[in-house]
Design a protein around this motif. Sequence first.
Motif, PDB file in Angstrom:
ATOM      1  N   VAL A   1      -3.765  -7.320  14.657  1.00 44.72           N
ATOM      2  CA  VAL A   1      -3.954  -7.244  13.550  1.00 44.72           C
ATOM      3  C   VAL A   1      -3.340  -5.850  12.727  1.00 44.72           C
ATOM      4  O   VAL A   1      -3.721  -4.917  13.113  1.00 44.72           O
ATOM      5  N   VAL A   2      -2.200  -5.783  11.970  1.00 39.73           N
ATOM      6  CA  VAL A   2      -1.585  -4.622  11.359  1.00 39.73           C
ATOM      7  C   VAL A   2      -1.866  -4.838   9.959  1.00 39.73           C
ATOM      8  O   VAL A   2      -1.227  -5.574   9.388  1.00 39.73           O
ATOM      9  N   ARG A   3      -2.564  -4.039   9.257  1.00 39.43           N
ATOM     10  CA  ARG A   3      -2.911  -3.780   7.856  1.00 39.43           C
ATOM     11  C   ARG A   3      -2.061  -2.881   7.217  1.00 39.43           C
ATOM     12  O   ARG A   3      -2.101  -1.821   7.647  1.00 39.43           O
ATOM     13  N   THR A   4      -1.291  -3.244   6.030  1.00 39.10           N
ATOM     14  CA  THR A   4      -0.538  -2.593   5.442  1.00 39.10           C
ATOM     15  C   THR A   4      -0.549  -2.323   4.084  1.00 39.10           C
ATOM     16  O   THR A   4      -1.299  -3.088   3.287  1.00 39.10           O
ATOM     17  N   GLY A   5      -0.698  -1.172   3.351  1.00 45.25           N
ATOM     18  CA  GLY A   5      -0.828  -1.088   2.182  1.00 45.25           C
ATOM     19  C   GLY A   5      -0.042  -0.681   1.281  1.00 45.25           C
ATOM     20  O   GLY A   5       1.090  -0.273   1.724  1.00 45.25           O
ATOM     21  N   PRO A   6      -0.538  -0.191   0.139  1.00 42.50           N
ATOM     22  CA  PRO A   6       0.609   0.396  -1.102  1.00 42.50           C
ATOM     23  C   PRO A   6       1.311   1.756  -0.503  1.00 42.50           C
ATOM     24  O   PRO A   6       2.566   1.987  -0.870  1.00 42.50           O
ATOM     25  N   ASP A   7       0.672   2.550   0.275  1.00 44.23           N
ATOM     26  CA  ASP A   7       1.293   3.639   0.736  1.00 44.23           C
ATOM     27  C   ASP A   7       2.372   3.678   1.901  1.00 44.23           C
ATOM     28  O   ASP A   7       2.694   4.447   2.320  1.00 44.23           O
TER      29      ASP A   7
END
Length: 635
Positions: free
Chosen positions: A83-89
């Motif tokens: 699982v790879v979680r990405t955010g706004p940055d």
Amino acid sequence: MDTSMLKKELQSSIAQSAIYLPPQTVFNGLNTYKLIFGSDDFFQDYALSFSRKGPMVSLLCLNCADDSVDEFLSRQLYSNLEVVRTGPDDSFSDIIQYISSADSKYLCFCEPNYLYDSSKIFDMVSAFEQLSSADMIISPRNFMDPTGKAIAFDGLPASNSDADCLFDGKLLLQDSINSGINTYGSLSTLMAATEYAKKISCTFEAKYPFLDLSIDAIHSLAFLFHLLVNGQGRRMYVPTSIASAKLQPFRDDASVQKAYENFVFSFASQNGITLSPDRSKRPSPASDSPILREMTFFYTDMGEYYNLKPIADAAAQRGYKVEFTQNIMQKAEIGIYCQHGGYPENSRFSAVLLHDLAQRHDCWPNIWTLEHWNNYDLGIVPGKSWASFWMQSACFYYANPRCGVYEFGYPKSDLVRSAPLISRAEELRQKLHLKYDVSILYAPSWENDGKEEDFVHALASLKANLLIKQAQWPPQYQHIIDNISQMRAMHEGKYDNVYYIEPTESIMTALELCNIVVSEESSVMAEALMFHKPSIAVTDWLMPDGDSVRPANMPVDYIVKCKKEELREYVERFCKDPSCYEATHQKGDCIFSNQGHVCDDILDAIEYYAFNKKTDCAFLSKKLASKYTICSMWN
């Protein structure tokens, strides 16, 4: 297919913790497994075993809240995930960097504003393992309203054989862009082979430095296009959609539309995609020459004829040359249609309205998923309830005529309390010599399964007139015509209070004469609301449905419903107190709008758009707008 042998092989595979992948001809996703073998638990065990030994999948969660990712993971049957979680940055540079070093066999995506079936990844991996020569697969999706009800579907191949066809990603995109129809879905509906993604993702940002990074939708779309345009893929065939987009409240997407157009122009030039010069236009059959004041009304049965006749009469009074035709493909200057499917491309200007107030009630609110209105010029709905249906469905291209949809009302409602109708009803009353003050109208959708006999047998001993009005069926329904003749032979002249109104007579005359209606699914029960008269639907009368039959279904709350054994009791209750069903009946007040002005508004709109006549513009206030943001090429 020998399912017993296949089940034994599956059980053996699970016992050995081995991966078993049935051939394409029997795999349609986990839900079909359950249908074939009838055991949820068995296949849940199989899915868990498959997860442990199946290939690793990279799950890229794009700017999703942690709690929504956790909830998604807790429900998935497939667990061999990185699982790879990405955010706004995080940027797509970070995603591409991850892909370049990923050890997984496949990669898929999780996005905000989506709901996913628990078998999403399981189904996609299982399908991918069986598909040779594919760089990616596309799953179907549906669209859900805020209550969680699915109101539209897209991307479903017609059959397993269609799913087995390899598509060229570049041609898929070219056809989609030029038609203005999203046939590719979103990142949520895609699974790609990681090795394929590694080869092409490294060139993504170098090829598209012009992207407006402030618009996430376009950035995600660009990455999806990049994956599609370089490879070949297949479509999944599963019984239900495994990814569901959540519809959002309406907003003006003009800025996104502009960014999309800028992106598509550059993307096409970089990838050798030919753009149609007319792709952003909505073609109209009208040419530069003036449209003639000739109006053609298309009908396939007498019910449709009587629906359209009030408009035709009003048009004739305005000086139009009026013609009715059953040749649905006839060419016309101005064509008025009310069929499930017309041919508006044969008219220089076209309008479409309903022929039935219960039309396609099996797929409410969105009948337009099956009955497209986008090739018509003008759409007309009868009242607030149907306006609500359309507003919930208007985010989809196929629900939108070129000039919009209007809540103009139901043409026949202009006739209620009209002098000609009252005169005709009184003439028929005298001709029939009605015996009693109360009249009960039997007007079914279909005459089958002895319904008329049930009606007469239950009510003949009441001190009431039993009016029987069957529809006028075309010759291709000879079996129904025969049923009607058989019933009439059984009853006509045998009872002193049973009266037949000829099928050729307008249903409006029958509704003017009666006090209450008995039916099953007929829209006559809705039309009775125009006369402020209640209806009873007999729910266990059978309806022909292809090669089978089913109980009647009328999913509305403004009709009294009963079983056929209760029919006499319900009618007697009305005879004793006609106000007893008033509360139920009043729920239908939203069915009709604009009574008395319907036809004039329809003609004003036609003259405004077809002849550029700008003097009578009050009708514009009745134009409807979408409840949800338009589902377009980027969502």
